[in-house]
Design an enzyme around this catalytic site. Structure first.
Site, PDB file in Angstrom:
ATOM      1  N   GLN A 146       0.862  -1.182   0.000  1.00  0.00           N
ATOM      2  CA  GLN A 146       0.000   0.000   0.000  1.00  0.00           C
ATOM      3  C   GLN A 146       0.898   1.231   0.000  1.00  0.00           C
ATOM      4  O   GLN A 146       1.890   1.275   0.717  1.00  0.00           O
ATOM      5  CB  GLN A 146      -0.907   0.008   1.231  1.00  0.00           C
ATOM      6  CG  GLN A 146      -1.781   1.243   1.359  1.00  0.00           C
ATOM      7  CD  GLN A 146      -2.734   1.400   0.181  1.00  0.00           C
ATOM      8  OE1 GLN A 146      -3.350   0.433  -0.258  1.00  0.00           O
ATOM      9  NE2 GLN A 146      -2.836   2.608  -0.341  1.00  0.00           N
ATOM     10  N   GLN A 176      -7.367   0.561   4.090  1.00  0.00           N
ATOM     11  CA  GLN A 176      -6.861   0.114   2.791  1.00  0.00           C
ATOM     12  C   GLN A 176      -5.976  -1.113   2.964  1.00  0.00           C
ATOM     13  O   GLN A 176      -6.053  -2.069   2.180  1.00  0.00           O
ATOM     14  CB  GLN A 176      -6.087   1.248   2.114  1.00  0.00           C
ATOM     15  CG  GLN A 176      -6.967   2.384   1.634  1.00  0.00           C
ATOM     16  CD  GLN A 176      -6.159   3.581   1.161  1.00  0.00           C
ATOM     17  OE1 GLN A 176      -5.067   3.854   1.649  1.00  0.00           O
ATOM     18  NE2 GLN A 176      -6.704   4.312   0.203  1.00  0.00           N
ATOM     19  N   LYS A 182      -6.799  -4.953   1.538  1.00  0.00           N
ATOM     20  CA  LYS A 182      -5.863  -5.678   0.672  1.00  0.00           C
ATOM     21  C   LYS A 182      -5.497  -7.034   1.252  1.00  0.00           C
ATOM     22  O   LYS A 182      -5.189  -7.969   0.514  1.00  0.00           O
ATOM     23  CB  LYS A 182      -4.612  -4.833   0.449  1.00  0.00           C
ATOM     24  CG  LYS A 182      -4.877  -3.625  -0.433  1.00  0.00           C
ATOM     25  CD  LYS A 182      -3.614  -2.997  -0.961  1.00  0.00           C
ATOM     26  CE  LYS A 182      -3.963  -1.920  -1.971  1.00  0.00           C
ATOM     27  NZ  LYS A 182      -2.791  -1.348  -2.632  1.00  0.00           N
ATOM     28  N   ASP A 190     -18.179  -8.277 -14.245  1.00  0.00           N
ATOM     29  CA  ASP A 190     -17.657  -7.328 -15.227  1.00  0.00           C
ATOM     30  C   ASP A 190     -16.809  -8.107 -16.215  1.00  0.00           C
ATOM     31  O   ASP A 190     -16.232  -9.136 -15.882  1.00  0.00           O
ATOM     32  CB  ASP A 190     -16.815  -6.242 -14.551  1.00  0.00           C
ATOM     33  CG  ASP A 190     -16.702  -4.981 -15.399  1.00  0.00           C
ATOM     34  OD1 ASP A 190     -17.054  -5.047 -16.601  1.00  0.00           O
ATOM     35  OD2 ASP A 190     -16.258  -3.944 -14.886  1.00  0.00           O
ATOM     36  N   GLU A 203     -13.494 -14.374 -26.954  1.00  0.00           N
ATOM     37  CA  GLU A 203     -14.929 -14.666 -26.980  1.00  0.00           C
ATOM     38  C   GLU A 203     -15.652 -13.945 -25.850  1.00  0.00           C
ATOM     39  O   GLU A 203     -15.160 -13.857 -24.731  1.00  0.00           O
ATOM     40  CB  GLU A 203     -15.140 -16.180 -26.858  1.00  0.00           C
ATOM     41  CG  GLU A 203     -16.580 -16.608 -27.101  1.00  0.00           C
ATOM     42  CD  GLU A 203     -16.701 -18.123 -27.218  1.00  0.00           C
ATOM     43  OE1 GLU A 203     -17.700 -18.670 -26.735  1.00  0.00           O
ATOM     44  OE2 GLU A 203     -15.788 -18.746 -27.792  1.00  0.00           O
ATOM     45  N   ASP A 262     -22.722  -4.681 -15.492  1.00  0.00           N
ATOM     46  CA  ASP A 262     -22.704  -3.450 -16.280  1.00  0.00           C
ATOM     47  C   ASP A 262     -22.931  -3.834 -17.738  1.00  0.00           C
ATOM     48  O   ASP A 262     -22.006  -3.984 -18.511  1.00  0.00           O
ATOM     49  CB  ASP A 262     -21.362  -2.736 -16.112  1.00  0.00           C
ATOM     50  CG  ASP A 262     -21.337  -1.390 -16.824  1.00  0.00           C
ATOM     51  OD1 ASP A 262     -22.389  -0.979 -17.348  1.00  0.00           O
ATOM     52  OD2 ASP A 262     -20.271  -0.761 -16.875  1.00  0.00           O
ATOM     53  N   ASP A 278     -15.156  -4.537 -11.413  1.00  0.00           N
ATOM     54  CA  ASP A 278     -14.611  -3.564 -12.360  1.00  0.00           C
ATOM     55  C   ASP A 278     -13.140  -3.281 -12.057  1.00  0.00           C
ATOM     56  O   ASP A 278     -12.300  -3.225 -12.968  1.00  0.00           O
ATOM     57  CB  ASP A 278     -15.437  -2.281 -12.289  1.00  0.00           C
ATOM     58  CG  ASP A 278     -14.839  -1.144 -13.092  1.00  0.00           C
ATOM     59  OD1 ASP A 278     -14.898  -1.217 -14.337  1.00  0.00           O
ATOM     60  OD2 ASP A 278     -14.307  -0.186 -12.500  1.00  0.00           O
ATOM     61  N   ILE A 299      -6.129  -3.357  -5.700  1.00  0.00           N
ATOM     62  CA  ILE A 299      -6.711  -2.008  -5.628  1.00  0.00           C
ATOM     63  C   ILE A 299      -5.602  -0.966  -5.554  1.00  0.00           C
ATOM     64  O   ILE A 299      -4.668  -1.102  -4.776  1.00  0.00           O
ATOM     65  CB  ILE A 299      -7.634  -1.870  -4.394  1.00  0.00           C
ATOM     66  CG1 ILE A 299      -8.797  -2.853  -4.493  1.00  0.00           C
ATOM     67  CG2 ILE A 299      -8.139  -0.440  -4.255  1.00  0.00           C
ATOM     68  CD1 ILE A 299      -9.745  -2.580  -5.629  1.00  0.00           C
TER      69      ILE A 299
END
Length: 713
Positions: A457, A479, A483, A504, A541, A570, A688, A713
């Site tokens: 981090q 954070q 993680k 996603d 694909e 989405d 995402d 992240i």
């Protein structure tokens, strides 16, 4: 469930009756067309919709007297013979099809787009900073609500080089060819970006055709063309782009770019132009509406539900569940001995009670600050470790592991760490000097550390040194916890679903196969169960949801039988997927629901309020959070249920919106007060993020992902 109600205006304006077609007309292509013929592009050009690809049938919002329509294929204009099938009153057409046909009617018959272009240019002048120009463009769609058709009207911004492309390359064809693959806008219609694919020889006739199109379609005068572009160069090369077949002339185009490519000073100046509150943006949209002849100029007032601020659960020092309403005080005990101590709800077994070998990596450009840095790090980790010693939390063992690194020699620090590495999960805190131009200023270092199984981090010393009240330290700790897969909090009450899955899709490499996307699995408590990359059957694909379900059950060993499952994605459910989903729901004896969540949409609510939701037509308008410069709502466009072989369309309601709002609180990568949660529900947010990480070539560690580690992240 009882929710309070509030009323706000949205960017929806009732379309006048005379601009709505009374009937729509069905046709079929009669003549043979070659394989290069783009049926979708052909129908879209004429403002229609495809009915059946196989028999080439389509519907138009107006009647065609001439049974031959023209199709432009590069240099050639091909006549397409069509035959009439039938006509139908608009009121008998499905709303989702009727909406698109009314839009096509406004576009093809009444030429709404050039009219919007002229209006926005008069109302909102562009802004130039150095050689960068930002200008506004309008976008629109049509929605049916309570029997009436509404125009959803919005505007956005695009940034480009002030010089047109031909002058930008000093009228040099060879230099222009270096920009193949770059994005451009066609100046008269800046809302669409195109990708240069070919720079061809000059063609004066095509230049003349492009000029004629600008004058006839966009209603520019010849004087306006000359004042904008200067004297037209008929010897300039012709360009072609990936997205459409029509030619482009560089003199009528501008090079565009992404905001993160801008110098920070320029970006700050331009942001003052485009960052508008929802109220101020509403005023501009209303000005546009008043000058548009197709609509009533009063925006629609809509009733919104105000979501309940439901609590989250953590544990107290006695490991009993306790409620909190915001997460920004979770680690106040680091700095305040009198503060209440909150413990996590779940710690992954693989790091439970572990001593994590921890490196403190300091940018060598701030080595003079070592004493102050040590004070910060020691205070945070020593106070944390005192509590961790009494719990299942991992401890950070950072003694004698302080190292300097240079951003110019990442290889050097990696080599040094590798020589003393023991192949166990480790952690590194990166303390940096400044934010570099790339999106994540220490991404290369973080990825190479993770190749050694070191989760890291980063934090900027310039900001952390000013953190007298401990807010950044609190945020840094959550954070780090996220993680490491630590689920610090869960939902106060269980959801009706066994699994809530965010899906996603994207591109990445997994083993020897192409990864088509990711599913993030949350359980009924709102807790991450696992993060699962999904391999595609073949490279490139597209992932279909039925395949994803089979993959999760057969390859990832997630029990999908006799379950109540909610997918958030989405994108839309394709017709080809629906029959398979019905069959799978029958085989698994499971209830499978799918909600389409669209971050990018045209809705705007003219308020700074948040934690609100409403329904307009068949869309949910979902605004869970606030920002200092105007929050954009999320659109919930489809909710389908597949159960025991049946399919049912569900209406967006208060209960489902409240659940989705609660899921925006499940942010394990930042601490926020009330109102500053995620924009979209956490399962799809993290899906995402993972797909984006794959695109940056992050390594996939299946063992850590199984435990919900958010190392990417």
């Amino acid at each position: 469930m009882v929710l309070n109600k509030v009323t706000y205006k949205i960017n929806a304006y009732k379309i006048k009756e005379e601009f709505i077609p009374k009937e729509v007309h069905f046709y079929r292509i009669k003549s043979f067309v070659n394989e290069a013929f783009n049926f979708y592009r052909f129908v879209n050009f004429y403002g229609g919709m495809i009915i059946n690809k196989k028999d080439k049938s389509f519907v138009l919002p107006y009647k065609v007297d001439n049974k031959v329509l023209k199709y432009k294929d590069g240099n050639n204009e091909i006549p397409i013979d069509i035959e009439y099938i039938k006509s139908l009153k608009l009121e008998y057409v499905k709303p989702e099809i009727a909406e698109k046909l009314v839009r096509g009617y406004l576009k093809s018959v009444h030429k709404i787009e050039p009219e919007l272009s002229r209006i926005i240019k008069n109302i909102r002048k562009h802004k130039v900073v150095e050689n960068i120009k930002v200008e506004s463009y309008c976008e629109y769609e049509v929605k049916k609500h309570d029997g009436d058709y509404y125009l959803i009207l919005n505007f956005r911004h695009t940034a480009s080089i002030t010089k047109h492309l031909w002058d930008f390359v000093n009228r040099d064809k060879a230099l222009l060819e270096e920009y193949v693959g770059k994005k451009i806008i066609f100046k008269p219609n800046p809302k669409v970006r195109y990708t240069i694919s070919l720079v061809d020889a000059p063609n004066p006739q095509k230049i003349e055709e492009i000029m004629s199109h600008i004058i006839k379609y966009y209603k520019w005068s010849e004087d306006m063309v000359k004042s904008t572009f200067g004297e037209i160069d008929y010897n300039q090369p012709i360009m072609y782009c990936e997205e459409i077949l029509e030619p482009f002339a560089p003199q009528f185009c501008n090079l565009v770019f992404y905001m993160d490519e801008l110098d920070s000073y320029i970006l700050k100046e331009l942001q003052s132009y485009w960052r508008l509150s929802n109220e101020n943006k509403g005023k501009i949209i209303n000005e546009i509406a008043k000058k548009l002849r197709f609509i009533d100029n009063t925006p629609k007032e809509l009733e919104f539900m105000k979501f309940n601020n439901t609590p989250l659960l953590v544990k107290d020092v006695n490991k009993n569940p306790t409620k909190i309403y915001s997460t920004n005080t979770l680690f106040t005990w680091i700095y305040n001995q009198n503060a209440k101590i909150y413990l996590p709800y779940d710690v992954p077994e693989i790091i439970r009670n572990k001593n994590l070998l921890t490196y403190i990596l300091i940018d060598e450009e701030i080595k003079d600050e070592l004493k102050a840095i040590k004070d910060k790090v020691n205070k945070m980790f020593r106070n944390y470790n005192k509590i961790a010693n009494k719990t299942e939390l991992p401890k950070f063992n950072y003694a004698n592991r302080w190292k300097y690194f240079s951003t110019d020699d990442i290889r050097g620090i990696i080599k040094e760490i590798k020589s003393e590495f023991n192949d166990e999960i480790c952690f590194a805190l990166i303390i940096g000097k400044e934010k570099y131009k790339d999106n994540d200023y220490y991404e290369i270092l973080k990825k190479q550390l993770f190749d050694l199984k070191i989760i890291s981090q980063n934090i900027l010393w310039e900001n952390w040194r000013k953190d007298d009240k401990g807010y950044m330290t609190n945020n840094l700790l959550i954070q780090i916890m996220g993680k490491l897969g630590i689920k610090y909090f869960i939902l106060d009450s269980k959801t009706p679903y066994d699994y809530i899955m965010g899906l996603d899709t994207g591109l990445g490499i997994f083993g020897n196969h192409r990864v088509g996307g990711c599913t993030v699995v949350y359980d009924s408590e709102g807790k991450i169960r696992r993060i699962q990359p999904i391999e595609t059957p073949a490279p490139g694909e597209r992932l279909h949801l039925p395949y994803v379900i089979e993959y999760l059950e057969n390859k990832a060993n997630i029990d999908m039988e006799n379950k109540n499952i909610l997918f958030l994605r989405d994108g839309f459910i394709q017709n080809s997927e629906r029959n398979d989903l019905k069959e799978i729901s029958k085989e698994l004896n499971s209830n499978i629901e799918v909600i389409s969540i669209r971050k990018n949409n045209k809705y705007k609510v003219f308020t700074s309020d948040y934690r609100i939701g409403s329904v307009f037509g068949n869309d949910g308008i979902f605004l869970p959070h606030k920002t200092p410069f105007g929050s954009n709502p999320v659109k919930l466009s489809t909710w389908l249920r597949f159960n025991c072989g049946n399919e049912e369309g569900l209406k967006i309601n208060e209960s489902i919106m409240q659940l989705l709002y609660d899921l925006t609180k499940m942010n394990y990568s930042a601490l926020y007060g009330e109102g500053r949660y995620l924009r979209i529900p956490a399962p799809i947010h993290y899906a995402d993020k993972f797909v984006k990480a794959l695109g940056k070539n992050w390594k996939i560690d299946e063992e850590l992902l199984k435990h919900g580690f958010l190392y990417f992240i």
